[in-house]
Design an enzyme around this catalytic site. Structure first.
Site, mmCIF file in Angstrom:
data_model
loop_
_atom_site.group_PDB
_atom_site.id
_atom_site.type_symbol
_atom_site.label_atom_id
_atom_site.label_comp_id
_atom_site.label_asym_id
_atom_site.label_seq_id
_atom_site.Cartn_x
_atom_site.Cartn_y
_atom_site.Cartn_z
ATOM 1 N N THR A 72 0.712 -0.782 -0.033
ATOM 2 C CA THR A 72 -0.388 -0.105 -0.296
ATOM 3 C C THR A 72 0.445 1.630 -0.167
ATOM 4 O O THR A 72 0.389 2.528 -0.715
ATOM 5 C CB THR A 72 -1.113 -0.036 1.246
ATOM 6 O OG1 THR A 72 -1.625 -1.287 0.865
ATOM 7 C CG2 THR A 72 -1.505 1.291 0.994
ATOM 8 N N GLN A 178 0.127 -9.230 -6.356
ATOM 9 C CA GLN A 178 -0.284 -10.120 -6.879
ATOM 10 C C GLN A 178 1.079 -11.112 -7.347
ATOM 11 O O GLN A 178 0.948 -12.654 -7.226
ATOM 12 C CB GLN A 178 -1.479 -10.829 -6.646
ATOM 13 C CG GLN A 178 -2.876 -10.245 -5.780
ATOM 14 C CD GLN A 178 -2.369 -10.956 -4.807
ATOM 15 O OE1 GLN A 178 -2.035 -12.117 -4.537
ATOM 16 N NE2 GLN A 178 -2.860 -10.203 -3.656
ATOM 17 N N GLY A 199 6.032 -8.103 0.345
ATOM 18 C CA GLY A 199 6.695 -9.537 1.627
ATOM 19 C C GLY A 199 5.157 -10.363 1.982
ATOM 20 O O GLY A 199 5.816 -11.756 1.506
ATOM 21 N N HIS A 200 4.292 -10.134 2.354
ATOM 22 C CA HIS A 200 3.883 -11.375 3.349
ATOM 23 C C HIS A 200 3.245 -11.242 1.682
ATOM 24 O O HIS A 200 2.239 -12.520 2.043
ATOM 25 C CB HIS A 200 3.012 -10.592 4.102
ATOM 26 C CG HIS A 200 1.726 -9.703 3.986
ATOM 27 N ND1 HIS A 200 0.790 -10.419 4.073
ATOM 28 C CD2 HIS A 200 1.717 -8.457 2.930
ATOM 29 C CE1 HIS A 200 -0.386 -9.565 3.389
ATOM 30 N NE2 HIS A 200 0.300 -8.493 2.698
ATOM 31 N N THR A 236 13.290 4.635 9.951
ATOM 32 C CA THR A 236 14.682 3.552 10.828
ATOM 33 C C THR A 236 13.948 2.432 9.828
ATOM 34 O O THR A 236 13.377 1.758 9.946
ATOM 35 C CB THR A 236 15.475 3.306 11.400
ATOM 36 O OG1 THR A 236 15.635 5.053 12.050
ATOM 37 C CG2 THR A 236 16.491 2.295 12.492
ATOM 38 N N CYS A 324 -21.129 -9.814 2.766
ATOM 39 C CA CYS A 324 -21.504 -9.648 4.500
ATOM 40 C C CYS A 324 -19.557 -9.920 4.882
ATOM 41 O O CYS A 324 -20.371 -10.070 5.764
ATOM 42 C CB CYS A 324 -22.514 -10.914 4.533
ATOM 43 S SG CYS A 324 -24.122 -10.927 3.807
#
Lengths: 395, 278
Positions: A72, A178, A199-200, A236, A324
């Site tokens: 993001t 992706q 990364g994740h 940092t 939902c």
């Protein structure tokens, strides 16, 4: 109960090799890479190694890689970099099926006087290249098109897009969160200006991402502060995360072929098995032009959240484009942009695999899903004889 | 994933009274596939006006299925005149509560019951249900339904109108109209927000007390809490949270995000809410 994790487009497990490599940076190697002393400098060398690994994986130069906190942040930075560098240009082109990390920035800029063109898709989620070509204007500051869609896995033809956009001298950004690790990259031959990754999504931990900025493409800093990342991203460095990202990209590059053979074969067996076993089921997205790990399937007459909760009883993890699950009331903007009928859109389930999934897991899902869908259909007042699509949302 | 109560999970995974009653003498149907949830309720009512049997068919999420199952459990053996009084709040309470974003599932139960009882009496259900002017065209919600939801559930925000009725959850074009209805029901016209003339101390005191009594306190009471106005110091409003709110770890959020926000919206934009030191 064993967890069957088929939600890898949401996040992935940290690879054991990645974990092993990052652990020392939580303990003995805690120096600040910006420090003048050797203790910090040693950590700095590992950041250099990580940057080299990411650059190698992307097929670009190390100084074209900026480490960030997430995909993001990378997307946001690209937008602000491109627009701040060209204050006279007030038009942006993107698509209706982007991730909120892009859509929400585009909408924010719209409120600040920008004109945004949102390209549509066909029923298989593909873009119309003529529509893209026609949308470009002399005052277009940026075109932002995702490399692959997070919900359906549909891959957009970036070489063709880049050719069209760069022929007009317009900046091009792609959200490749992706795609990295699932399709091969050679950015030295693909003229995009900015590319975001996270990364994740590729077996590194959460909290680290990267932004590729082509040499010579305009850049304005988004994070202001210290001189880190050559003054392009202050703060940092998340050294553990960056080290992990470097290793994860290296591993992903090594596994690209397996991703496109074993993972794809597993995904296809799951997908075909479900469609064959369960009537009134459809695949969302193009059957071929798709990430090898993603399958988005809709089950008619049932609702996605209910399906997910039933799956959870079997330890199966996946996602849904159902309204939902998110608290919103409209089903997935991606499925609606593709014109997926309401009868199917509410009952969509996204299975996203990784190299850690197995044949036995797919067998379990193929066994669990048919009775589960049947049970929910028994509860539903809508039956097969009610074929009429209900009136569409008028908004 | 939503935080559902054990009761919601139980009635979702093992729903009671699922199916049709072939010889039902009351059938009510609400919702649609487009809206993402729908409920068809069947009742068998005996000659003495007692509900002998109740069954349902539901398309929707876990809370929609659990709400339907809860409703049928509540109805079985109940005289019609008592069934008429069932509200969505009672359905939610039977389930041990629902996430606020899912309260519309309980409202769907109440509406299906109303449609059922109208059918039982031979009246035209659809006309009654759509009585009023449609405000939210995306989900076909009328001003009558919105007013009722606001009144019956102590709703004070636009967001909660959507949570309870779905109105405003689509394109958002109706948000202004929804706010007008909300402020109208709460007795607070929108002009209050933009009142140009500064309030006198007495006016401020009166308005703060009125908003606390009519808007803030009823809402907190729903969660077992309460609020006491301790003092006013210029635009500083000093209050004390009571009951469940007093010991709630989110008390600060309640003060800032609800109490202060509501007072700023409905009394004066400069108001600052502080908790009285104990």
């Amino acid at each position: 109960m064993k967890t069957l994790y088929f939600d890898n487009n949401a996040t992935t497990m940290v690879a054991p090799e990645v974990l092993e490599e990052m652990l020392p940076f939580f303990s003995e190697q805690y120096g600040n890479p910006s420090s003048m002393h050797r203790f910090g400098g040693q950590v700095g060398k590992h950041l250099t190694l990580a940057r080299d690994r990411v650059a190698k994986g992307l097929g670009c130069e190390p100084d074209e890689v900026i480490f960030t906190a997430c995909g993001t942040e990378s997307d946001n930075t690209a937008f602000f970099a491109a627009t701040m560098a060209q204050p006279g240009k007030k038009h942006i082109v993107t698509t209706k099926v982007e991730h909120p990390a892009v859509l929400n920035v585009a909408q924010r800029l719209e409120r600040h006087g920008y004109d945004v063109t949102y390209l549509g898709t066909d029923s298989q989620g593909r873009l119309d290249m003529d529509e893209l070509r026609d949308s470009l204007r002399d005052d277009t500051a940026l075109v932002s098109i995702m490399y692959a869609n997070n919900e359906t896995g549909v891959i957009y033809p970036m070489p063709e897009i880049a050719e069209i956009v760069k022929a007009r001298g317009i900046l091009l950004h792609t959200d490749a969160v992706q795609a990295v690790g699932k399709v091969p990259f050679k950015l030295s031959e693909l003229p995009v200006d900015y590319l975001a990754l996270s990364g994740h999504k590729l077996h590194a931990p959460k909290g680290v991402g990267a932004l590729y900025v082509r040499r010579g493409s305009p850049f304005r800093t988004f994070m202001l502060g210290g001189h880190q990342e050559h003054g392009r991203r202050a703060g940092t460095e998340n050294t553990t995360g960056i080290v992990a990202l470097g290793k994860a990209v290296e591993l992903a590059t090594q596994h690209i072929e397996a991703e496109n053979t074993q993972v794809r074969a597993l995904r296809d067996r799951l997908e075909q098995g479900l469609i064959k076993a369960i009537p009134d089921t459809r695949l969302n997205g193009h059957p071929d032009e798709r990430l090898p790990n993603t399958s988005n399937i809709s089950f008619k007459y049932v609702e996605g959240e209910a399906i997910l909760l039933m799956m959870d009883q079997h330890g199966i993890c996946a996602s849904s484009g159902s309204a939902c699950t998110s608290g919103s009331l409209e089903p997935s903007h991606v499925l609606r942009a593709m014109g997926v009928p309401f009868t199917y859109a509410h009952g969509s389930i996204r299975y996203s695999l990784s190299r850690y999934n197995t044949d036995a897991e797919v067998d379990t899902i193929l066994e669990a899903m048919p009775p589960l869908i049947e049970r929910l259909r028994e509860l539903s007042p809508f039956k097969k004889d009610q074929e009429n699509e209900p009136p569409a949302c008028t908004c | 994933m939503w935080e559902y109560t054990d009761k919601v999970r139980e009635l979702f995974l093992n729903p009671k009274n699922a199916g049709e009653i072939p010889d039902a003498n009351a059938v009510g149907e609400v919702g649609s596939l487009a809206c993402g949830d729908a409920l068809k309720l069947f009742l068998k009512i005996d000659d003495d006006g007692v509900i002998e049997d109740a069954k349902f068919q539901t398309f929707g999420c876990a809370s929609a299925i659990a709400s339907s199952s809860a409703l049928t459990e509540m109805l079985k053996g109940m005289p019609v005149e008592d069934a008429e009084k069932i509200t969505n709040k009672e359905i939610a309470a039977y389930l041990g509560g629902l996430p606020k974003e899912k309260m519309h599932c309980s409202v769907m139960g109440q509406e299906a019951l109303e449609a059922c009882l109208l059918d039982y009496r031979g009246e035209e259900a659809p006309e009654k249900i759509t009585e009023g002017e449609i405000v939210c065209h995306c989900f076909g919600v009328t001003d009558v339904a919105i007013r009722r939801a606001v009144e019956e559930n102590g709703i004070t925000t636009l967001e909660d109108i959507t949570n309870f009725t779905k109105a405003g959850g689509g394109c958002g074009d109706c948000h202004e109209k929804l706010e007008e209805i909300l402020f109208d029901v709460l007795g607070k016209k929108r002009e209050v927000k933009v009142e140009a003339k500064p309030l006198t101390n007495i006016q401020r005191m009166q308005k703060v007390m009125q908003v606390i009594d009519e808007v803030i306190r009823p809402s907190l009471k729903q969660d077992g809490g309460d609020i006491e106005l301790v003092d006013l110091d210029g635009t500083d409003v000093i209050v004390s949270l009571r009951g469940a709110c007093g010991s709630c770890p989110s008390a600060k959020l309640t003060l800032n995000d609800f109490v202060q926000k509501t007072l700023r919206e409905q009394v004066e934009p400069d108001i600052r809410v502080r908790e009285a030191s104990s």
